[in-house]
Write an enzyme that holds these catalytic residues in place. Sequence first.
Site, PDB file in Angstrom:
ATOM      1  N   MET A   1     150.516  34.157 -41.863  1.00 54.39           N
ATOM      2  CA  MET A   1     151.321  34.181 -40.631  1.00 54.39           C
ATOM      3  C   MET A   1     152.814  34.153 -40.947  1.00 54.39           C
ATOM      4  SD  MET A   1     148.971  31.453 -38.507  1.00 54.39           S
ATOM      5  CE  MET A   1     148.416  30.519 -39.919  1.00 54.39           C
TER       6      MET A   1
ATOM      7  N   ASP B   1     136.553  35.287 -32.601  1.00 53.64           N
ATOM      8  CA  ASP B   1     138.015  35.401 -32.728  1.00 53.64           C
ATOM      9  C   ASP B   1     138.441  36.849 -32.833  1.00 53.64           C
ATOM     10  OD1 ASP B   1     138.886  32.846 -32.572  1.00 53.64           O
ATOM     11  OD2 ASP B   1     139.335  32.612 -34.711  1.00 53.64           O
TER      12      ASP B   1
ATOM     13  N   LYS C   1     143.381  36.903 -28.767  1.00 51.71           N
ATOM     14  CA  LYS C   1     144.561  37.217 -27.952  1.00 51.71           C
ATOM     15  C   LYS C   1     145.060  38.642 -28.143  1.00 51.71           C
ATOM     16  CE  LYS C   1     147.247  34.569 -31.248  1.00 51.71           C
ATOM     17  NZ  LYS C   1     147.084  33.186 -31.514  1.00 51.71           N
TER      18      LYS C   1
HETATM   19  N1  SAH Z   1     141.048  31.460 -41.218  1.00 57.10           N
HETATM   20  C1  SAH Z   1     141.749  32.674 -41.611  1.00 57.10           C
HETATM   21  C2  SAH Z   1     143.223  32.577 -41.357  1.00 57.10           C
HETATM   22  C3  SAH Z   1     143.605  32.447 -39.890  1.00 57.10           C
HETATM   23  S1  SAH Z   1     145.322  32.443 -39.624  1.00 57.10           S
HETATM   24  C4  SAH Z   1     141.443  32.972 -43.082  1.00 57.10           C
HETATM   25  O1  SAH Z   1     140.894  32.119 -43.780  1.00 57.10           O
HETATM   26  O2  SAH Z   1     141.748  34.086 -43.524  1.00 57.10           O
HETATM   27  C5  SAH Z   1     145.631  34.164 -39.301  1.00 57.10           C
HETATM   28  C6  SAH Z   1     146.409  34.784 -40.443  1.00 57.10           C
HETATM   29  O3  SAH Z   1     145.517  35.100 -41.526  1.00 57.10           O
HETATM   30  C7  SAH Z   1     147.082  36.107 -40.133  1.00 57.10           C
HETATM   31  O4  SAH Z   1     148.310  35.927 -39.470  1.00 57.10           O
HETATM   32  C8  SAH Z   1     147.287  36.666 -41.524  1.00 57.10           C
HETATM   33  O5  SAH Z   1     148.346  36.021 -42.187  1.00 57.10           O
HETATM   34  C9  SAH Z   1     146.001  36.233 -42.204  1.00 57.10           C
HETATM   35  N2  SAH Z   1     144.955  37.289 -42.164  1.00 57.10           N
HETATM   36  C10 SAH Z   1     143.767  37.222 -41.561  1.00 57.10           C
HETATM   37  N3  SAH Z   1     143.045  38.338 -41.788  1.00 57.10           N
HETATM   38  C11 SAH Z   1     143.820  39.131 -42.556  1.00 57.10           C
HETATM   39  C12 SAH Z   1     143.641  40.410 -43.155  1.00 57.10           C
HETATM   40  N4  SAH Z   1     142.519  41.115 -42.998  1.00 57.10           N
HETATM   41  N5  SAH Z   1     144.665  40.909 -43.900  1.00 57.10           N
HETATM   42  C13 SAH Z   1     145.802  40.210 -44.091  1.00 57.10           C
HETATM   43  N6  SAH Z   1     146.017  39.005 -43.556  1.00 57.10           N
HETATM   44  C14 SAH Z   1     145.040  38.464 -42.804  1.00 57.10           C
END
Ligand code: SAH
Length: 262
Positions: free
Chosen positions: A182, A43, A65
Site C-alpha cells: 500500500m 475481498d 471497494k
Molecule cells: N493480505 C494481503 C495484503 C492486503 S493489503 C497479502 O497478504 O498480500 C493490500 C495491498 O497488498 C495492496 O495495496 C498491495 O500493496 C498488495 N497487493 C495485494 N495483491 C497484490 C498483487 N497481486 N500485486 C501487487 N501487490 C498486491
Amino acid sequence: MNNSALFGANGTVTLVGAGPGDPELLTLKALKAIQRATVLFVDDLVSDGIVAFAQPHARIVRVGKRGGCKSTPQEFIQKLMVMAAREGETVVRLKGGDPFIFGRGGEEVEHLREAGIKVEVINGITAGLAAVTSLGVPLTHRQHAHGVVFVTGHAKPGDAGTDWRALSTAAHSARLTLVIYMGVSGAGRIQNELLIGLPAHTPVAVIQNASLPTQRHITTTLGRMADTIAQTRMASPSIIVVGDVISAIALAAEHPAAVRSA
Ligand code: SAH
C-alpha cells in the site's frame, strides 16, 4: 451429513488466504475450504478464477471497494459473518494474499471469537513474496540481505504510521530488504524519509498486479522512486521493494539459466 450436524448449531468461519491472484498459487487446503463453503465473503483483490472454485449453489458476497462501489464497512462484514455462521452455514472469508498480513484478518478473528464462533485460518502466499519471486529475486539473498521487513505504507486513521526514518537506518545497518504494501500513493513521502538512512542509489522495484496476466514492474533507485512511479503510472495494487537484493534482477537477466536452476 451437513456441516451444522458436524459442528452443532453454529457453523464455522474459515479465513482463507487466496494468494496474490493466480489461482494456481492457492494452497490445497484453501482450495478444499473454498469448495466446501456454502457462503463466501470475498475481498476485492481476490480474482474471479479463484471464486469460480466455489460450489455452484454457494452464496458469493463481494465485500470489496473496487469497481466503483464503496467498501462494505468492516463492522458490517463481521456482523454478516456472525449471522451466517449462526445460521449453520459453512462460511469462508476469502482474503487476498495471506489473511494475517495486513488486510485486517486479525480484527475479524477477534470479533468472531468474541461472538463464540469457531474460526480457522488458512495461509495464503502474501503478495510481497509472490511479487518478488516473480522477478526471480531471492528476498534474502545472503550476499545482499540479512532479513526482510513487511511494512505498510498506509497508516490506520489517527495512527502516526510507519517510522520510515528509523526503518531506513535499521535497513541500512542491519541489511534488511523492505517490502512495502500500500505504498504507491505515498511514494514521495516514503522516498524522502527513507533517504535519511539509505543511499539514493539503493535499488527499488515496483510490481503491480503480481501473478496476474496484467502484471508489470519497473526498477529504479530510491532517489528516483516517486518520479519513476509517476512517469510509469504504477498504481495499486503494487508492492515496492527497496534493497540491494533488487540488483539480482540484473544478474537474472544476464544469467537466466543460472537463476532458473537455483
Ligand atoms: N493480505 C494481503 C495484503 C492486503 S493489503 C497479502 O497478504 O498480500 C493490500 C495491498 O497488498 C495492496 O495495496 C498491495 O500493496 C498488495 N497487493 C495485494 N495483491 C497484490 C498483487 N497481486 N500485486 C501487487 N501487490 C498486491
